[in-house]
Design an enzyme around this catalytic site. Structure first.
Site, PDB file in Angstrom:
ATOM      1  N   LYS A 184      33.938  26.563  36.997  1.00  0.00           N
ATOM      2  CA  LYS A 184      32.659  25.581  36.663  1.00  0.00           C
ATOM      3  C   LYS A 184      32.567  24.601  37.703  1.00  0.00           C
ATOM      4  O   LYS A 184      33.449  24.075  38.281  1.00  0.00           O
ATOM      5  CB  LYS A 184      33.082  24.735  35.397  1.00  0.00           C
ATOM      6  CG  LYS A 184      31.896  24.037  34.994  1.00  0.00           C
ATOM      7  CD  LYS A 184      32.259  22.719  34.318  1.00  0.00           C
ATOM      8  CE  LYS A 184      32.360  21.402  35.371  1.00  0.00           C
ATOM      9  NZ  LYS A 184      32.682  20.319  34.926  1.00  0.00           N
ATOM     10  N   ARG A 218       6.252  36.689   6.057  1.00  0.00           N
ATOM     11  CA  ARG A 218       7.304  37.865   5.899  1.00  0.00           C
ATOM     12  C   ARG A 218       8.270  37.803   6.853  1.00  0.00           C
ATOM     13  O   ARG A 218       9.308  38.647   7.009  1.00  0.00           O
ATOM     14  CB  ARG A 218       6.509  39.219   6.192  1.00  0.00           C
ATOM     15  CG  ARG A 218       5.656  39.639   4.874  1.00  0.00           C
ATOM     16  CD  ARG A 218       5.086  41.058   5.141  1.00  0.00           C
ATOM     17  NE  ARG A 218       3.986  41.357   5.804  1.00  0.00           N
ATOM     18  CZ  ARG A 218       3.838  42.139   6.618  1.00  0.00           C
ATOM     19  NH1 ARG A 218       4.621  43.281   6.787  1.00  0.00           N
ATOM     20  NH2 ARG A 218       2.674  42.375   7.247  1.00  0.00           N
ATOM     21  N   ASN A 221      40.570  18.336  35.220  1.00  0.00           N
ATOM     22  CA  ASN A 221      39.409  17.837  35.809  1.00  0.00           C
ATOM     23  C   ASN A 221      39.163  16.675  34.788  1.00  0.00           C
ATOM     24  O   ASN A 221      37.992  15.708  35.267  1.00  0.00           O
ATOM     25  CB  ASN A 221      38.456  18.665  36.248  1.00  0.00           C
ATOM     26  CG  ASN A 221      37.940  19.463  34.907  1.00  0.00           C
ATOM     27  OD1 ASN A 221      38.636  19.580  33.963  1.00  0.00           O
ATOM     28  ND2 ASN A 221      36.404  19.564  34.686  1.00  0.00           N
ATOM     29  N   TYR A 258      41.669  28.045  35.385  1.00  0.00           N
ATOM     30  CA  TYR A 258      40.449  26.991  35.176  1.00  0.00           C
ATOM     31  C   TYR A 258      40.435  26.511  36.318  1.00  0.00           C
ATOM     32  O   TYR A 258      41.162  25.689  36.846  1.00  0.00           O
ATOM     33  CB  TYR A 258      40.670  26.403  33.994  1.00  0.00           C
ATOM     34  CG  TYR A 258      39.537  25.562  33.976  1.00  0.00           C
ATOM     35  CD1 TYR A 258      38.234  25.925  33.738  1.00  0.00           C
ATOM     36  CD2 TYR A 258      39.612  23.883  34.075  1.00  0.00           C
ATOM     37  CE1 TYR A 258      37.106  24.944  33.867  1.00  0.00           C
ATOM     38  CE2 TYR A 258      38.754  23.226  34.168  1.00  0.00           C
ATOM     39  CZ  TYR A 258      37.182  23.734  34.061  1.00  0.00           C
ATOM     40  OH  TYR A 258      36.236  22.804  34.005  1.00  0.00           O
ATOM     41  N   GLY A 292      -1.342  31.252  11.595  1.00  0.00           N
ATOM     42  CA  GLY A 292      -1.067  32.203  10.491  1.00  0.00           C
ATOM     43  C   GLY A 292       0.408  31.615  10.185  1.00  0.00           C
ATOM     44  O   GLY A 292       1.213  31.232  11.030  1.00  0.00           O
TER      45      GLY A 292
HETATM   46  C1  UD1 Z   1      -7.409  40.686  11.250  1.00  0.00           C
HETATM   47  C2  UD1 Z   1      -8.939  41.100  11.287  1.00  0.00           C
HETATM   48  C3  UD1 Z   1      -8.861  42.734  11.265  1.00  0.00           C
HETATM   49  C4  UD1 Z   1      -7.907  43.113  12.407  1.00  0.00           C
HETATM   50  C5  UD1 Z   1      -6.665  42.474  12.244  1.00  0.00           C
HETATM   51  C6  UD1 Z   1      -5.642  42.768  13.469  1.00  0.00           C
HETATM   52  C7  UD1 Z   1     -10.485  39.541  10.394  1.00  0.00           C
HETATM   53  C8  UD1 Z   1     -11.193  39.158   9.141  1.00  0.00           C
HETATM   54  N1  UD1 Z   1      -9.726  40.472  10.331  1.00  0.00           N
HETATM   55  O1  UD1 Z   1      -7.120  40.839  10.163  1.00  0.00           O
HETATM   56  O2  UD1 Z   1      -9.951  43.174  11.185  1.00  0.00           O
HETATM   57  O3  UD1 Z   1      -7.780  44.542  12.225  1.00  0.00           O
HETATM   58  O4  UD1 Z   1      -6.794  40.979  12.362  1.00  0.00           O
HETATM   59  O5  UD1 Z   1      -4.471  42.437  13.263  1.00  0.00           O
HETATM   60  O6  UD1 Z   1     -10.520  38.882  11.581  1.00  0.00           O
HETATM   61  N2  UD1 Z   1      -5.079  33.381  11.867  1.00  0.00           N
HETATM   62  C9  UD1 Z   1      -5.311  31.857  11.959  1.00  0.00           C
HETATM   63  N3  UD1 Z   1      -5.872  31.284  10.840  1.00  0.00           N
HETATM   64  C10 UD1 Z   1      -6.296  31.905   9.768  1.00  0.00           C
HETATM   65  C11 UD1 Z   1      -6.076  33.274   9.795  1.00  0.00           C
HETATM   66  C12 UD1 Z   1      -5.465  33.918  10.538  1.00  0.00           C
HETATM   67  O7  UD1 Z   1      -5.102  31.549  12.797  1.00  0.00           O
HETATM   68  O8  UD1 Z   1      -6.742  31.161   9.035  1.00  0.00           O
HETATM   69  C13 UD1 Z   1      -4.533  34.016  12.876  1.00  0.00           C
HETATM   70  C14 UD1 Z   1      -3.143  34.615  12.566  1.00  0.00           C
HETATM   71  O9  UD1 Z   1      -2.168  33.769  13.078  1.00  0.00           O
HETATM   72  C15 UD1 Z   1      -2.950  35.971  13.518  1.00  0.00           C
HETATM   73  C16 UD1 Z   1      -4.524  36.249  13.380  1.00  0.00           C
HETATM   74  O10 UD1 Z   1      -5.231  35.186  13.215  1.00  0.00           O
HETATM   75  O11 UD1 Z   1      -2.461  35.437  14.766  1.00  0.00           O
HETATM   76  C17 UD1 Z   1      -4.743  37.482  12.599  1.00  0.00           C
HETATM   77  O12 UD1 Z   1      -4.586  37.069  11.170  1.00  0.00           O
HETATM   78  P1  UD1 Z   1      -4.074  38.304  10.113  1.00  0.00           P
HETATM   79  O13 UD1 Z   1      -3.981  37.461   8.944  1.00  0.00           O
HETATM   80  O14 UD1 Z   1      -2.859  38.702  10.668  1.00  0.00           O
HETATM   81  O15 UD1 Z   1      -4.970  39.241  10.232  1.00  0.00           O
HETATM   82  P2  UD1 Z   1      -6.157  39.756   9.301  1.00  0.00           P
HETATM   83  O16 UD1 Z   1      -6.933  38.494   8.853  1.00  0.00           O
HETATM   84  O17 UD1 Z   1      -5.335  40.449   8.416  1.00  0.00           O
END
Ligand code: UD1
Ligand code: CA
Length: 467
Positions: free
Chosen positions: A361, A15, A396, A376, A11
């Site tokens: 040190k 934000r 030193n 020191y 992800g």
């Molecule tokens: C997901 C779940 C949702 C759950 C929520 C909890 C799905 C479709 N939804 O939501 O039911 O309540 O997590 O937080 O699974 N990530 C990747 N690759 C991607 C997308 C996400 O690695 O393509 C990783 C993100 O880095 C993160 C995690 O997956 O660590 C969750 O992704 P995020 O987008 O936060 O969650 P949602 O998809 O909104």
């Protein structure tokens, strides 16, 4: 039964408004994803696969280690797509556990319960999902159970599917039991299900959660494990959430210290970024930060506003307010500070006093020695019962080389002396105040380098001419 762990960490973390990948932001001094890896390791898995994203080479570099495999996900097309990237690297283990790299505080107990619930499914094993009830479930996927639409308690009925907030009806949005995203399932079945995912939903993503109906269609039981605390499944999407989890985690660490008998002036005002171990009757005042490995013996008092990083302090020592200690060892019954700085390689024997604005040190200081003000001491070997006067400096460094100062037992260094290393001060030697010592000073003798004081009798103060 053996276990694979997949950690989703691709992800973007928009934000966070940061150039640093989200999972590398630190909680208690440790990258978020490392918390997850450490929890995973405690389960003794056969394989750990971290799914990282574009521009995430930094993630790879930061967490590479034995037993960790990496799968790149680019572009990011959803949680199902993310797990799919890990499939070629999954070992033969029967069960696969999915964790999120930005959910740092899940307890090992909760994960064990979850994996246990999945593996109880018989045969190839069942599936289990870690869920929790939230007062405000906005944004999360909801656990739809048979007969629960309308928000009845989750324990009624079995899991039917998970609906994402964006795809949910009003009635489904009223469900307070949410999908943490953390789940475990049979590896072989997971591979088949992932291959069948589609992205026909409001986000155009491949949802991992869509494997739930597939599992049910195959007659596989879907259990849920409940996280004992909501914070165990909370993720970090913003600096505010990171700060909130940091406080929760620190409070937990503080409570454990209190439980073990440590006195904390205020459990809300201590930060532990590593391991802090305390003996009996340790008292810690407000706003202290402990980093790396810190070991405090019995009967130790730490004043307010101190920073201790990789430090060992032995019994009966007092560290007064505003001290900074790093990679140092402090013996028993010492008195440090206020306002003292021990830098890497400072090693103090017992009953040593290091006072205000004294910096030490890479030096050993023998038992009973004192440097009470403004000094020191670097690259030095200081014997026992030495008195280092205010303003003493060991010179030193010549701009290129570091040289050593050796001070014998019982020596007395007069105030404002400069000891130009390499130099040796003999045992019991006295150095007159204000001296610049460049050659060895013999034992038991007074050595000083000082222009003789003279008084000019003929001198008259200048007088202003009157107009
Ligand atoms: C997901 C779940 C949702 C759950 C929520 C909890 C799905 C479709 N939804 O939501 O039911 O309540 O997590 O937080 O699974 N990530 C990747 N690759 C991607 C997308 C996400 O690695 O393509 C990783 C993100 O880095 C993160 C995690 O997956 O660590 C969750 O992704 P995020 O987008 O936060 O969650 P949602 O998809 O909104
Ligand atoms: Ca998403």
């Amino acid at each position: 039964m053996s276990l694979n762990v997949v950690i989703l960490a691709a992800g973007q973390g928009k934000r966070m408004h940061s150039a640093l990948p989200k999972v590398l932001h630190r909680l208690a001094g440790k990258p978020l994803v490392r918390h997850v890896i450490d929890a995973a390791r405690a389960l003794n898995p056969a394989t750990i696969v971290v799914v990282y994203g574009h521009g995430g080479e930094a993630v790879r570099e930061a967490i590479a280690g034995p037993g960790i495999a990496f799968a790149k996900q680019e572009p990011q097309l959803g949680t199902g797509h993310a797990v799919l990237q890990a499939v070629p690297l999954l070992g033969a283990a029967e069960t696969t556990l999915i964790l999120y790299g930005d959910v740092p505080l899940t307890s090992i107990e909760a994960l064990k319960a979850l994996v246990g619930a999945a593996q109880k499914g018989g045969g190839a094993g069942g599936m289990a999902i870690l869920t929790v009830e939230l007062d405000d479930p906005t944004g999360y996927g909801r656990m739809v159970r048979s007969g629960t639409v309308g928000g009845k308690r989750p324990s009624s009925g079995s899991i039917v599917r998970i609906v994402e907030h964006r795809d949910a009806t009003e009635a489904e949005r009223a469900i307070r039991e949410i999908n943490s995203g953390i789940m475990a399932m049979p590896t072989a079945r997971l591979k088949d299900w992932l291959a069948k995912l589609s992205n026909t939903n409001s986000q155009g993503e491949y949802y991992l959660t869509d494997i739930v109906p597939m599992a049910l269609a195959e007659g596989i039981t879907i259990a849920s494990a409940t996280a004992p605390h909501a914070w165990e499944v909370l993720g970090v999407n913003s600096k505010a959430q990171l700060a909130a989890l940091e406080r929760i985690h620190q409070r937990k660490l503080a409570d454990a210290l209190l439980e073990a008998g440590v006195t904390l002036a205020d459990p809300a005002r201590i930060d532990i970024r590593g391991m802090l171990s305390c003996g009996q009757d340790v008292s810690i005042d407000v706003n202290c930060v402990f980093e790396g490995d810190v070991v405090l013996g019995n009967d130790i008092v730490i004043g307010p506003h101190c920073v201790l990083k990789n430090v060992r302090v032995r019994a009966g020592t007092r560290i007064e307010a505003f001290c900074h200690l790093e990679d140092a060892e402090v013996g028993a019954h010492c008195r440090i500070g206020p306002y003292a700085r021990l830098r890497p390689g400072a090693q103090l024997d017992e009953h040593v006093h290091i006072g205000n604005f004294v910096e030490v040190k890479k030096s050993t200081i023998g038992a009973g020695s004192k440097a009470n003000h403004l000094a020191y001491v670097g690259d030095s070997e200081v014997g026992k019962n030495v008195n280092i006067g205010a303003g003493t400096i060991t010179c030193n460094y010549d701009g290129v080389n570091k040289s050593k100062t050796i001070i014998g037992d019982g020596a007395f260094i007069g105030s404002d002396s400069t000891l130009v290393a390499p130099v040796t001060i003999g045992a019991g030697a006295y150095i007159g105040a204000g001296s610049t010592i460049t050659k060895a000073a013999p034992a038991d003798k007074l050595t000083l380098t000082r222009a003789k004081q003279l008084t000019v009798d003929a001198w008259k103060p200048p007088k202003k001419k009157l107009p």
